[in-house]
Scaffold this motif. Structure first.
Motif, mmCIF file in Angstrom:
data_model
loop_
_atom_site.group_PDB
_atom_site.id
_atom_site.type_symbol
_atom_site.label_atom_id
_atom_site.label_comp_id
_atom_site.label_asym_id
_atom_site.label_seq_id
_atom_site.Cartn_x
_atom_site.Cartn_y
_atom_site.Cartn_z
ATOM 1 N N SER A 15 -2.092 -12.079 11.113
ATOM 2 C CA SER A 15 -1.355 -13.021 10.058
ATOM 3 C C SER A 15 -1.736 -12.110 8.893
ATOM 4 N N VAL A 16 -1.856 -11.051 8.890
ATOM 5 C CA VAL A 16 -1.868 -10.144 7.576
ATOM 6 C C VAL A 16 -0.714 -9.041 7.620
ATOM 7 N N HIS A 17 -0.382 -8.758 6.734
ATOM 8 C CA HIS A 17 0.854 -8.186 6.609
ATOM 9 C C HIS A 17 0.702 -6.557 5.034
ATOM 10 N N PHE A 18 1.259 -5.486 5.725
ATOM 11 C CA PHE A 18 1.148 -5.270 4.827
ATOM 12 C C PHE A 18 2.455 -4.492 5.231
ATOM 13 N N GLU A 19 3.080 -3.978 3.776
ATOM 14 C CA GLU A 19 4.365 -3.509 3.215
ATOM 15 C C GLU A 19 3.179 -2.265 2.736
ATOM 16 N N ILE A 20 3.957 -0.812 3.719
ATOM 17 C CA ILE A 20 3.499 0.764 3.317
ATOM 18 C C ILE A 20 4.317 0.930 2.493
ATOM 19 N N PHE A 21 4.396 1.946 1.542
ATOM 20 C CA PHE A 21 5.319 3.136 1.124
ATOM 21 C C PHE A 21 4.971 4.587 1.543
ATOM 22 N N VAL A 22 5.875 4.704 1.725
ATOM 23 C CA VAL A 22 5.568 6.155 2.306
ATOM 24 C C VAL A 22 6.404 7.403 0.707
ATOM 25 N N SER A 23 5.418 7.337 0.091
ATOM 26 C CA SER A 23 5.924 8.395 -0.702
ATOM 27 C C SER A 23 5.180 9.830 -1.217
ATOM 28 N N ARG A 24 5.307 10.496 -1.455
ATOM 29 C CA ARG A 24 4.674 11.778 -1.388
ATOM 30 C C ARG A 24 3.342 11.453 -3.046
ATOM 31 N N LYS A 25 4.043 10.413 -3.918
ATOM 32 C CA LYS A 25 3.345 11.020 -4.973
ATOM 33 C C LYS A 25 2.009 10.099 -4.752
ATOM 34 N N LYS A 26 0.606 10.479 -5.086
ATOM 35 C CA LYS A 26 -0.703 10.132 -4.921
ATOM 36 C C LYS A 26 -1.288 9.212 -6.325
ATOM 37 N N GLU A 27 -1.822 7.811 -5.123
ATOM 38 C CA GLU A 27 -2.181 7.009 -6.980
ATOM 39 C C GLU A 27 -3.636 6.919 -6.331
ATOM 40 N N LYS A 28 -4.243 6.883 -8.324
ATOM 41 C CA LYS A 28 -5.460 6.957 -8.647
ATOM 42 C C LYS A 28 -5.985 5.656 -7.867
ATOM 43 N N LYS A 29 -7.587 5.270 -7.540
ATOM 44 C CA LYS A 29 -7.350 4.177 -6.737
ATOM 45 C C LYS A 29 -9.367 4.188 -7.095
ATOM 46 N N LEU A 30 -9.262 3.339 -7.786
ATOM 47 C CA LEU A 30 -11.268 3.618 -7.986
ATOM 48 C C LEU A 30 -11.621 1.941 -7.304
ATOM 49 N N PHE A 31 -11.689 1.144 -7.889
ATOM 50 C CA PHE A 31 -12.481 -0.449 -7.003
ATOM 51 C C PHE A 31 -11.097 -1.323 -5.843
ATOM 52 N N ILE A 88 0.677 -1.326 -0.201
ATOM 53 C CA ILE A 88 -0.019 0.042 -0.185
ATOM 54 C C ILE A 88 0.753 1.412 0.109
ATOM 55 N N THR A 89 0.072 1.847 -0.708
ATOM 56 C CA THR A 89 0.742 3.749 -0.474
ATOM 57 C C THR A 89 0.656 4.503 -0.241
ATOM 58 N N ILE A 90 1.140 5.354 1.157
ATOM 59 C CA ILE A 90 0.526 6.100 1.832
ATOM 60 C C ILE A 90 1.519 7.452 1.662
ATOM 61 N N GLN A 91 1.328 9.015 1.931
ATOM 62 C CA GLN A 91 1.632 9.786 1.447
ATOM 63 C C GLN A 91 2.483 10.580 2.994
ATOM 64 N N SER A 92 1.479 10.054 3.611
ATOM 65 C CA SER A 92 2.816 10.645 5.279
ATOM 66 C C SER A 92 2.614 9.856 6.454
ATOM 67 N N SER A 93 4.055 9.880 6.566
ATOM 68 C CA SER A 93 3.939 8.548 7.994
ATOM 69 C C SER A 93 3.605 8.680 8.850
ATOM 70 N N LYS A 94 2.678 9.683 9.189
ATOM 71 C CA LYS A 94 2.014 10.011 9.819
ATOM 72 C C LYS A 94 0.640 9.075 10.362
ATOM 73 N N GLU A 95 0.561 8.081 9.229
ATOM 74 C CA GLU A 95 -0.934 7.575 8.705
ATOM 75 C C GLU A 95 -0.503 5.953 9.529
ATOM 76 N N ILE A 96 0.798 6.315 9.641
ATOM 77 C CA ILE A 96 1.516 4.464 10.215
ATOM 78 C C ILE A 96 0.273 4.734 11.487
ATOM 79 N N GLU A 97 1.117 5.830 12.202
ATOM 80 C CA GLU A 97 0.175 5.947 14.151
ATOM 81 C C GLU A 97 -0.975 6.540 13.947
#
Length: 126
Positions: A57-73, A7-16
């Motif tokens: 037992s669910v694992h996320f690999e969360i990338f912090v990037s300033r680029k916003k991804e377009k999501k639909l479904f 998953i990509t997020i734009q701010s590391s504050k979202e982790i907490e």
């Protein structure tokens, strides 16, 4: 076997604020991808912080990037025992939410600040 969801997020504050407080994930490890690796694998030239997180037992690999991804479904569906608690925390912390009302159990939808959608369903006690 599914090993993780990236998953990509734009701010590391979202982790907490979102992943720990609302979805109850814990950080297992944090590392950074250098520009060269980011370019070779993901075609972007930026240093990227990556958080490996886990819950039940669910694992996320969360990338912090300033680029916003377009999501639909695109979304991740997670199951919890007390879905209303997860939903109420999201509302209290100012996250976008929706409820799909069902005859037996409601389904909750919650978005992080980067637009990642999570479908929250209840685990039924046996």
């Amino acid at each position: 076997m599914l090993l993780h969801v990236a998953i990509t997020i734009q701010s590391s504050k979202e982790i907490e604020n979102f992943y720990k407080k609302i979805l109850l994930f814990t950080v297992q490890r944090k590392f950074s991808l250098n520009k060269e690796t980011s370019q070779k694998i993901f075609n972007t030239e930026e240093v990227v912080d990556v958080y490996l997180m886990e819950h039940q037992s669910v694992h996320f690999e969360i990338f912090v990037s300033r680029k916003k991804e377009k999501k639909l479904f695109s979304h991740v569906c997670l199951a919890y025992r007390q879905t209303n608690t997860i939903y109420e925390k999201a509302i209290k912390l100012g996250y976008e939410t929706q409820i799909k009302r069902n005859k037996e159990n409601n389904t909750y939808f919650i978005w992080d600040k980067s637009g990642n959608m999570f479908e929250i369903k209840g685990i039924q006690d046996q």
